[in-house]
Scaffold this active site. Structure first.
Site, PDB file in Angstrom:
ATOM      1  N   LYS A 187      44.750  24.446  45.247  1.00 33.64           N
ATOM      2  CA  LYS A 187      45.785  25.490  45.247  1.00 33.64           C
ATOM      3  C   LYS A 187      46.698  25.419  46.486  1.00 33.64           C
ATOM      4  O   LYS A 187      46.378  24.732  47.462  1.00 33.64           O
ATOM      5  CB  LYS A 187      45.090  26.859  45.165  1.00 33.64           C
ATOM      6  CG  LYS A 187      44.392  27.125  43.823  1.00 33.64           C
ATOM      7  CD  LYS A 187      43.853  28.560  43.777  1.00 33.64           C
ATOM      8  CE  LYS A 187      43.211  28.896  42.450  1.00 33.64           C
ATOM      9  NZ  LYS A 187      42.724  30.300  42.414  1.00 33.64           N
ATOM     10  N   GLU A 229      43.157  23.675  29.364  1.00 34.58           N
ATOM     11  CA  GLU A 229      43.798  23.476  30.664  1.00 34.58           C
ATOM     12  C   GLU A 229      44.135  22.006  30.902  1.00 34.58           C
ATOM     13  O   GLU A 229      45.179  21.689  31.472  1.00 34.58           O
ATOM     14  CB  GLU A 229      42.879  24.028  31.765  1.00 34.58           C
ATOM     15  CG  GLU A 229      42.777  25.556  31.679  1.00 34.58           C
ATOM     16  CD  GLU A 229      41.712  26.167  32.585  1.00 34.58           C
ATOM     17  OE1 GLU A 229      41.026  25.416  33.321  1.00 34.58           O
ATOM     18  OE2 GLU A 229      41.566  27.403  32.557  1.00 34.58           O
ATOM     19  N   TYR A 258      47.887  31.139  33.372  1.00 33.93           N
ATOM     20  CA  TYR A 258      47.055  32.313  33.658  1.00 33.93           C
ATOM     21  C   TYR A 258      47.274  33.449  32.650  1.00 33.93           C
ATOM     22  O   TYR A 258      47.059  34.618  32.983  1.00 33.93           O
ATOM     23  CB  TYR A 258      47.319  32.814  35.080  1.00 33.93           C
ATOM     24  CG  TYR A 258      46.609  32.005  36.151  1.00 33.93           C
ATOM     25  CD1 TYR A 258      45.213  31.932  36.194  1.00 33.93           C
ATOM     26  CD2 TYR A 258      47.319  31.341  37.147  1.00 33.93           C
ATOM     27  CE1 TYR A 258      44.549  31.220  37.186  1.00 33.93           C
ATOM     28  CE2 TYR A 258      46.661  30.619  38.142  1.00 33.93           C
ATOM     29  CZ  TYR A 258      45.277  30.562  38.151  1.00 33.93           C
ATOM     30  OH  TYR A 258      44.625  29.855  39.131  1.00 33.93           O
ATOM     31  N   ASN A 314      42.208  31.161  47.485  1.00 32.48           N
ATOM     32  CA  ASN A 314      40.827  30.660  47.466  1.00 32.48           C
ATOM     33  C   ASN A 314      40.716  29.171  47.133  1.00 32.48           C
ATOM     34  O   ASN A 314      39.687  28.715  46.649  1.00 32.48           O
ATOM     35  CB  ASN A 314      39.951  31.533  46.570  1.00 32.48           C
ATOM     36  CG  ASN A 314      40.416  31.548  45.127  1.00 32.48           C
ATOM     37  OD1 ASN A 314      41.364  30.862  44.781  1.00 32.48           O
ATOM     38  ND2 ASN A 314      39.738  32.304  44.284  1.00 32.48           N
ATOM     39  N   HIS A 367      40.849  25.995  41.787  1.00 33.01           N
ATOM     40  CA  HIS A 367      40.585  26.535  40.457  1.00 33.01           C
ATOM     41  C   HIS A 367      39.685  25.559  39.720  1.00 33.01           C
ATOM     42  O   HIS A 367      39.812  24.349  39.905  1.00 33.01           O
ATOM     43  CB  HIS A 367      41.887  26.684  39.653  1.00 33.01           C
ATOM     44  CG  HIS A 367      41.651  26.815  38.174  1.00 33.01           C
ATOM     45  ND1 HIS A 367      41.394  28.025  37.579  1.00 33.01           N
ATOM     46  CD2 HIS A 367      41.569  25.876  37.191  1.00 33.01           C
ATOM     47  CE1 HIS A 367      41.178  27.826  36.284  1.00 33.01           C
ATOM     48  NE2 HIS A 367      41.272  26.532  36.023  1.00 33.01           N
TER      49      HIS A 367
END
Ligand code: RTP
Ligand code: MG
Length: 140
Positions: A11, A128, A51, A114, A117
């Protein structure tokens, strides 16, 4: 258990801090093989579509804006039990709850920033992977 594929994102908080190699090393050390990888800048439409399951939640707009704020690395990872193995290496969503040795314990800044993913089920892995990769970009 057959060989399985999962989808991973390094990320924006991590690419910004130049952690692409360190995070990929942790995935590889755990036994996951990178069978596809590219650095992209996500569009707003891509982030919203990716998302979609979180649409309507209070953190949705912030999540989308975060994901388009810097480049990301999208990857397909392969191993036995890859989906669960990757989730274990990632650690809990909230880094304060993540186990020692996990990517999020070591690198994540917060619940939202964070660092990684990972797909959470075979159905989301399939969706995905297709969302970001064509078949000929994946070399097992
Ligand atoms: P991911 O999808 O990124 O692998 O993370 P996850 O399964 O551990 O977490 P998920 O529940 O799917 O949430 C997706 C991402 O949204 C952000 N988030 N923020 N309360 C909050 O502030 C909150 N909750 C979720 C995180 O970046 C999380 O990874
Ligand atoms: Mg998730």
């Amino acid at each position: 258990m057959a060989i399985e594929r999962t989808f991973s994102i390094i990320k924006p908080d991590a690419t910004k801090r130049n952690l692409t190699g360190k995070i990929t090393a942790k995935l590889e050390e755990a036994g996951l093989r990178v069978v596809a990888s590219k650095r992209i800048r996500m569009s707003k439409e891509q982030a919203e579509g990716f998302y979609a399951e979180h649409q309507g939640k209070p953190f949705f707009a912030g999540l989308v804006n975060f994901m388009i704020s810097e480049p990301v690395i999208v990857q397909v990872l392969e191993s036995e039990n890859a989906i669960l193995l990757n989730r274990e290496v990632m650690g809990k969503t909230n880094p304060e709850e993540a186990d020692e040795g996990t990517i999020r314990k070591e690198f994540a800044l917060s619940m939202s920033e964070n660092s990684v993913h990972g797909s959470d089920s075979p159905e989301s892995a399939a969706r995905e992977i297709q969302f970001f990769f064509s078949d000929d970009e994946i070399v097992g």
